[in-house]
Design a protein around this motif. Sequence first.
Motif, PDB file in Angstrom:
ATOM      1  N   LEU A   1       0.740  -1.238   0.198  1.00 37.50           N
ATOM      2  CA  LEU A   1      -0.125   0.186  -0.029  1.00 37.50           C
ATOM      3  C   LEU A   1       0.881   1.280  -0.055  1.00 37.50           C
ATOM      4  O   LEU A   1       0.568   2.079  -0.671  1.00 37.50           O
ATOM      5  CB  LEU A   1      -0.959  -0.015   1.250  1.00 37.50           C
ATOM      6  N   ALA A   2       1.889   1.161   0.763  1.00 35.52           N
ATOM      7  CA  ALA A   2       2.600   2.259   0.629  1.00 35.52           C
ATOM      8  C   ALA A   2       3.422   2.800  -0.450  1.00 35.52           C
ATOM      9  O   ALA A   2       3.638   3.570  -0.687  1.00 35.52           O
ATOM     10  CB  ALA A   2       3.963   2.188   1.978  1.00 35.52           C
ATOM     11  N   GLU A   3       4.096   1.705  -0.973  1.00 39.17           N
ATOM     12  CA  GLU A   3       4.671   1.851  -2.290  1.00 39.17           C
ATOM     13  C   GLU A   3       3.708   2.224  -3.396  1.00 39.17           C
ATOM     14  O   GLU A   3       4.171   3.206  -4.215  1.00 39.17           O
ATOM     15  CB  GLU A   3       5.213   0.342  -2.925  1.00 39.17           C
ATOM     16  N   SER A   4       2.275   1.771  -3.467  1.00 40.93           N
ATOM     17  CA  SER A   4       1.479   2.428  -4.440  1.00 40.93           C
ATOM     18  C   SER A   4       1.208   3.626  -4.185  1.00 40.93           C
ATOM     19  O   SER A   4       0.916   4.442  -4.947  1.00 40.93           O
ATOM     20  CB  SER A   4       0.306   1.698  -4.291  1.00 40.93           C
ATOM     21  N   PHE A   5       1.166   4.223  -2.911  1.00 39.24           N
ATOM     22  CA  PHE A   5       0.736   5.432  -2.525  1.00 39.24           C
ATOM     23  C   PHE A   5       1.859   6.657  -2.986  1.00 39.24           C
ATOM     24  O   PHE A   5       1.615   7.499  -3.579  1.00 39.24           O
ATOM     25  CB  PHE A   5       0.771   5.657  -0.698  1.00 39.24           C
ATOM     26  N   VAL A   6       3.167   6.116  -2.779  1.00 42.40           N
ATOM     27  CA  VAL A   6       4.287   7.049  -3.220  1.00 42.40           C
ATOM     28  C   VAL A   6       4.393   7.095  -4.747  1.00 42.40           C
ATOM     29  O   VAL A   6       4.834   8.189  -5.281  1.00 42.40           O
ATOM     30  CB  VAL A   6       5.687   6.872  -2.429  1.00 42.40           C
ATOM     31  N   MET A   7       4.243   5.818  -5.428  1.00 43.82           N
ATOM     32  CA  MET A   7       4.237   5.809  -6.623  1.00 43.82           C
ATOM     33  C   MET A   7       3.461   6.627  -7.302  1.00 43.82           C
ATOM     34  O   MET A   7       3.573   7.315  -8.142  1.00 43.82           O
ATOM     35  CB  MET A   7       4.228   4.270  -7.129  1.00 43.82           C
ATOM     36  N   SER A   8       2.188   6.618  -6.941  1.00 40.50           N
ATOM     37  CA  SER A   8       1.063   7.411  -7.494  1.00 40.50           C
ATOM     38  C   SER A   8       1.299   8.980  -7.378  1.00 40.50           C
ATOM     39  O   SER A   8       1.087   9.588  -8.222  1.00 40.50           O
ATOM     40  CB  SER A   8      -0.244   7.100  -6.958  1.00 40.50           C
TER      41      SER A   8
ATOM     42  N   LEU B   1       7.997   5.529   9.910  1.00 39.44           N
ATOM     43  CA  LEU B   1       7.716   6.003   8.661  1.00 39.44           C
ATOM     44  C   LEU B   1       6.569   5.205   8.237  1.00 39.44           C
ATOM     45  O   LEU B   1       5.552   5.781   7.858  1.00 39.44           O
ATOM     46  CB  LEU B   1       8.885   5.746   7.765  1.00 39.44           C
ATOM     47  N   TYR B   2       6.283   3.838   8.446  1.00 40.89           N
ATOM     48  CA  TYR B   2       5.287   3.164   7.885  1.00 40.89           C
ATOM     49  C   TYR B   2       3.978   3.465   8.843  1.00 40.89           C
ATOM     50  O   TYR B   2       2.800   3.188   8.287  1.00 40.89           O
ATOM     51  CB  TYR B   2       5.559   1.671   7.844  1.00 40.89           C
ATOM     52  N   ALA B   3       4.378   3.821  10.031  1.00 38.60           N
ATOM     53  CA  ALA B   3       3.170   4.260  10.861  1.00 38.60           C
ATOM     54  C   ALA B   3       2.585   5.331  10.556  1.00 38.60           C
ATOM     55  O   ALA B   3       1.232   5.759  10.323  1.00 38.60           O
ATOM     56  CB  ALA B   3       3.298   4.155  12.312  1.00 38.60           C
ATOM     57  N   ASN B   4       3.471   6.491  10.142  1.00 39.39           N
ATOM     58  CA  ASN B   4       3.068   7.810   9.534  1.00 39.39           C
ATOM     59  C   ASN B   4       2.314   7.461   8.083  1.00 39.39           C
ATOM     60  O   ASN B   4       1.153   8.394   7.860  1.00 39.39           O
ATOM     61  CB  ASN B   4       4.093   8.512   9.407  1.00 39.39           C
ATOM     62  N   LEU B   5       2.749   6.683   7.351  1.00 33.16           N
ATOM     63  CA  LEU B   5       2.333   6.591   6.069  1.00 33.16           C
ATOM     64  C   LEU B   5       0.848   5.710   6.129  1.00 33.16           C
ATOM     65  O   LEU B   5      -0.090   6.118   5.719  1.00 33.16           O
ATOM     66  CB  LEU B   5       3.116   5.504   4.988  1.00 33.16           C
ATOM     67  N   TRP B   6       0.495   4.825   7.215  1.00 36.57           N
ATOM     68  CA  TRP B   6      -0.583   4.161   7.305  1.00 36.57           C
ATOM     69  C   TRP B   6      -1.718   5.215   7.868  1.00 36.57           C
ATOM     70  O   TRP B   6      -2.605   5.219   7.316  1.00 36.57           O
ATOM     71  CB  TRP B   6      -0.462   3.032   8.786  1.00 36.57           C
ATOM     72  N   THR B   7      -1.235   6.101   8.615  1.00 35.06           N
ATOM     73  CA  THR B   7      -2.140   7.194   9.181  1.00 35.06           C
ATOM     74  C   THR B   7      -2.505   8.401   7.864  1.00 35.06           C
ATOM     75  O   THR B   7      -3.689   8.586   7.760  1.00 35.06           O
ATOM     76  CB  THR B   7      -1.463   8.234  10.275  1.00 35.06           C
ATOM     77  N   ALA B   8      -1.547   8.431   7.147  1.00 37.61           N
ATOM     78  CA  ALA B   8      -1.815   9.459   6.043  1.00 37.61           C
ATOM     79  C   ALA B   8      -2.530   8.738   4.972  1.00 37.61           C
ATOM     80  O   ALA B   8      -3.518   9.494   4.402  1.00 37.61           O
ATOM     81  CB  ALA B   8      -0.353   9.805   5.164  1.00 37.61           C
ATOM     82  N   MET B   9      -2.536   7.495   4.968  1.00 34.96           N
ATOM     83  CA  MET B   9      -3.361   6.695   3.805  1.00 34.96           C
ATOM     84  C   MET B   9      -4.921   6.429   4.333  1.00 34.96           C
ATOM     85  O   MET B   9      -5.689   5.790   3.329  1.00 34.96           O
ATOM     86  CB  MET B   9      -2.701   5.326   3.433  1.00 34.96           C
TER      87      MET B   9
END
Length: 254
Positions: A140-147, A225-233
């Motif tokens: 999910l995180a990789e798709s998020f930053v790729m997009s 990082l991944y906890a922050n990305l989880w919140t952002a997504m």
Amino acid sequence: MMIKPPKKILQPVGRAIAQYKMLRDGDRVLLGLSGGKDSLALLIVLKHLQRHAPIKFELAACTIDPEIPGFDPSPLKTFLAELEVPYFYESEDLVALANQYMKGDSFCSFCSRQKRGKLYTVCRREGYNVLALAQHLDDLAESFVMSAFNAGQLRTMKAHYLNNEKDVRIIRPFVRVRENQTRDFALSAGLPVIPDNCPACFAKPQARQHFKQLLLAEEQRNKHLYANLWTAMQPLISDDNHAGLAGLVEELDE
């Protein structure tokens, strides 16, 4: 055969299932089983939940064999029989299909869409209303930053949504699970992981692999990082079940 998943996987899976209301009493769940570490780990988790969860659901698995030389997922048949999980094994020459129908697209994207279509077909033919997929938080995180980087859009995979035809619900119980957790579990449990050696996938460096390494390197500097990305997504992966989003979601699955 009984293999108990570790609590460090069961707990985030339980939270995700509850948060996004993924499983309902009487569901008939078909797992898309590639034979990789993630889908095999999810198979064991869902089998465990089937025995212990307060709701009752049926579980089966389906493998789509792309008939690519050197890639043979057929040994999974014995493993599924030992687990006593109903198993559907579908074969299709995806390279031949790509040569005939693929236009202006990568083989990986074409292959992913064809496999998804076959899984929907099996769901309808066999009467399963839920398709379980094994993408995890790293995906999910990789798709998020790729997009964001490549398209200027805030998008990622959904945790729970309806397909365009509104007859199959897609769930991702591993959305709160890290890839290293599925890797460690598959190794420690001795799961029969089928090596993915598709020549099309390894012919050149892939964009997803680039962003995977970028995020893992950044995580060395920022352990949250991944906890922050989880919140952002959160607004992007919430359980809204809008069928119109399905096409957008599936584009990000490759």
